[in-house]
Design a protein around this motif. Sequence first.
Motif, PDB file in Angstrom:
ATOM      1  N   TYR A  14       0.833  -1.206   0.000  1.00  0.00           N
ATOM      2  CA  TYR A  14       0.000   0.000   0.000  1.00  0.00           C
ATOM      3  C   TYR A  14       0.867   1.255   0.000  1.00  0.00           C
ATOM      4  CZ  TYR A  14      -3.155   3.573   1.869  1.00  0.00           C
ATOM      5  OH  TYR A  14      -3.865   4.724   2.078  1.00  0.00           O
ATOM      6  N   VAL A  17       2.456   1.729  -3.448  1.00  0.00           N
ATOM      7  CA  VAL A  17       1.489   2.259  -4.409  1.00  0.00           C
ATOM      8  C   VAL A  17       1.295   3.760  -4.200  1.00  0.00           C
ATOM      9  CG1 VAL A  17      -0.974   2.252  -5.000  1.00  0.00           C
ATOM     10  CG2 VAL A  17       0.278   0.110  -4.861  1.00  0.00           C
ATOM     11  N   TYR A  21       2.232   6.405  -7.151  1.00  0.00           N
ATOM     12  CA  TYR A  21       1.168   7.202  -7.759  1.00  0.00           C
ATOM     13  C   TYR A  21       1.441   8.697  -7.620  1.00  0.00           C
ATOM     14  CZ  TYR A  21      -3.210   9.341  -8.962  1.00  0.00           C
ATOM     15  OH  TYR A  21      -4.148  10.143  -9.561  1.00  0.00           O
ATOM     16  N   ARG A  74      -8.010  -3.249  -8.354  1.00  0.00           N
ATOM     17  CA  ARG A  74      -6.779  -3.275  -9.146  1.00  0.00           C
ATOM     18  C   ARG A  74      -6.983  -2.715 -10.541  1.00  0.00           C
ATOM     19  NH1 ARG A  74      -3.770  -8.952  -9.847  1.00  0.00           N
ATOM     20  NH2 ARG A  74      -5.838  -9.454 -10.640  1.00  0.00           N
ATOM     21  N   LEU A  77      -7.434   1.105 -10.444  1.00  0.00           N
ATOM     22  CA  LEU A  77      -6.195   1.786 -10.094  1.00  0.00           C
ATOM     23  C   LEU A  77      -5.200   1.755 -11.258  1.00  0.00           C
ATOM     24  CD1 LEU A  77      -5.144   3.290  -7.641  1.00  0.00           C
ATOM     25  CD2 LEU A  77      -4.089   1.170  -6.847  1.00  0.00           C
ATOM     26  N   ALA A  78      -5.148   0.640 -11.961  1.00  0.00           N
ATOM     27  CA  ALA A  78      -4.291   0.564 -13.150  1.00  0.00           C
ATOM     28  C   ALA A  78      -4.775   1.533 -14.229  1.00  0.00           C
ATOM     29  CB  ALA A  78      -4.257  -0.860 -13.690  1.00  0.00           C
ATOM     30  N   SER A 114      -8.289   7.227  -9.019  1.00  0.00           N
ATOM     31  CA  SER A 114      -7.377   6.770  -7.961  1.00  0.00           C
ATOM     32  C   SER A 114      -7.843   7.117  -6.558  1.00  0.00           C
ATOM     33  CB  SER A 114      -5.999   7.415  -8.177  1.00  0.00           C
ATOM     34  OG  SER A 114      -6.051   8.801  -7.905  1.00  0.00           O
ATOM     35  N   ALA A 118      -6.859   2.262  -3.857  1.00  0.00           N
ATOM     36  CA  ALA A 118      -5.679   1.788  -3.129  1.00  0.00           C
ATOM     37  C   ALA A 118      -5.985   1.635  -1.642  1.00  0.00           C
ATOM     38  CB  ALA A 118      -4.511   2.752  -3.343  1.00  0.00           C
ATOM     39  N   TRP A 121      -8.365  -1.210  -1.130  1.00  0.00           N
ATOM     40  CA  TRP A 121      -7.674  -2.502  -1.230  1.00  0.00           C
ATOM     41  C   TRP A 121      -6.979  -2.835   0.077  1.00  0.00           C
ATOM     42  CZ3 TRP A 121      -2.562  -3.710  -0.457  1.00  0.00           C
ATOM     43  CH2 TRP A 121      -2.190  -5.009  -0.777  1.00  0.00           C
ATOM     44  N   VAL A 204       0.929  -2.305  -9.778  1.00  0.00           N
ATOM     45  CA  VAL A 204      -0.462  -2.519  -9.373  1.00  0.00           C
ATOM     46  C   VAL A 204      -0.980  -3.859  -9.907  1.00  0.00           C
ATOM     47  CG1 VAL A 204      -2.823  -1.708  -9.775  1.00  0.00           C
ATOM     48  CG2 VAL A 204      -1.061  -0.091  -9.059  1.00  0.00           C
ATOM     49  N   LEU A 208      -0.980  -6.071  -6.272  1.00  0.00           N
ATOM     50  CA  LEU A 208      -2.232  -5.890  -5.533  1.00  0.00           C
ATOM     51  C   LEU A 208      -3.186  -7.037  -5.834  1.00  0.00           C
ATOM     52  CD1 LEU A 208      -2.992  -2.062  -5.624  1.00  0.00           C
ATOM     53  CD2 LEU A 208      -1.450  -3.373  -4.160  1.00  0.00           C
TER      54      LEU A 208
END
Length: 452
Positions: A14, A17, A21, A74, A77-78, A114, A118, A121, A204, A208
Amino acid sequence: MSRAADLPAARRRYVTVCVLYWLPLGLTIAPLILLLTERGLSLAAIAGCLAAHSLTAAALELPTGGLSDVVGRRVVLAAAGVSNLAALVLVALGTAAWQLALGMALIGAGRALSSGPAEAWYVDTVHARSGPGAELRTGLARGAAATSAALAGGTLLGGALPWLLGLGPDLGARLSAATYGLALPLSWPLLLGAAVEVVFVLYVLTALREPPRPAATLRDVLRGVPATVAGGLRLGGRDALVRRVLLGAAGAGSALAVVELLTPGRTAALTGAPESGAVLFAALACAGFACSAIGSHLAPLTARLAGGGQRAVVVGLAASAGGLFLLAATAASTGMAPAVLGAAGFGLVYLGRGAAGPSENELLHQRVEGSGRATALSVQSLALQLSAALTGSVAGLLPRGPLPWLLGGVAMLAAALLWVGRGRYAAASSAAGSTAPPVGAVTGDGPPHDGP
């Protein structure tokens, strides 16, 4: 590997990420406006590009949060990373106004995509392995600290890189000539950010892991996302604690809008020139992010010393309000002492906000189940953005001096006062094994609660 041993790994992923980001976005802070100016855009056109970013983010905030709850964290976020990758390349190399505006809109889309996945998750992972009463504040605090540190480092690197390219043999000019003027020295921080976005997307997709979800058809998505969004909005209306979290985000948005709007002019007046004022503002922004990182890192300690998460929120927001009042008190003064006090107030705004954020979000996650977690975070983000837009517009119409700063300070103080005397959930928020009952899924029904 045992479930207990998996939790530090989830926390590390986490945090990673968060860094990957926000580092590219931090790289854009110092050069962006100057790059748009170099491309020939007027101030009005630059304002239009910024509006394209803000309006896109606001319009997509809730739908993308609902999408994450329906199709998974996921993939959304990707998609945020891909959107940012395209945006950074377009803004770095674009020469036409429409290209630059489209790039800014794509950054807004990436921001909306976004804003929840994250963290959702991470909370889902902790709850799956340790139960719904698991302690979240430490991981959320480390993620927030990593975000601020990435923004601080990115701001410094993004401001220094064009300057470094101009030293010695003037590598920046040579690269510009080699690319027929497409890649200016100010473009390279954005292109470096695009390279980091590639790493972000790959990380990611590979790191993740989440449990498989039922295959979602287009019809399922079109039906599920609006229902999830509507449930997220209803949640803020019927749960008092969630409502205070959202109003706290609105107060923070108002305060940060005032700080970001007024500080550049104040630094320019202090140094006597816009160029040197911009350099001072970049340094001050970096210091602000560092203060936010420190505050977030100290959030668990703040909660322990204050006696619970809700009291920690009061302490953090009140400290932030105090920083704004200090900025207001020194707004009409000149000299070294007012400048030092103003800088201290600036740092206090971010330190207090950083200390309050993880406790606020832990309280939010205690009231929301996984099926609506990303949507709730999107509602929180939307409250911050809309409040920032409204307060920024009002502050811009007020006469220069203490009054605009007082507007932000009053908004933050009001957010802090919402939590005073609200001890109903304090025991649950301060205990590591909290069992505060969630209000049900965002799309479900829950009991009404008394208002603030």
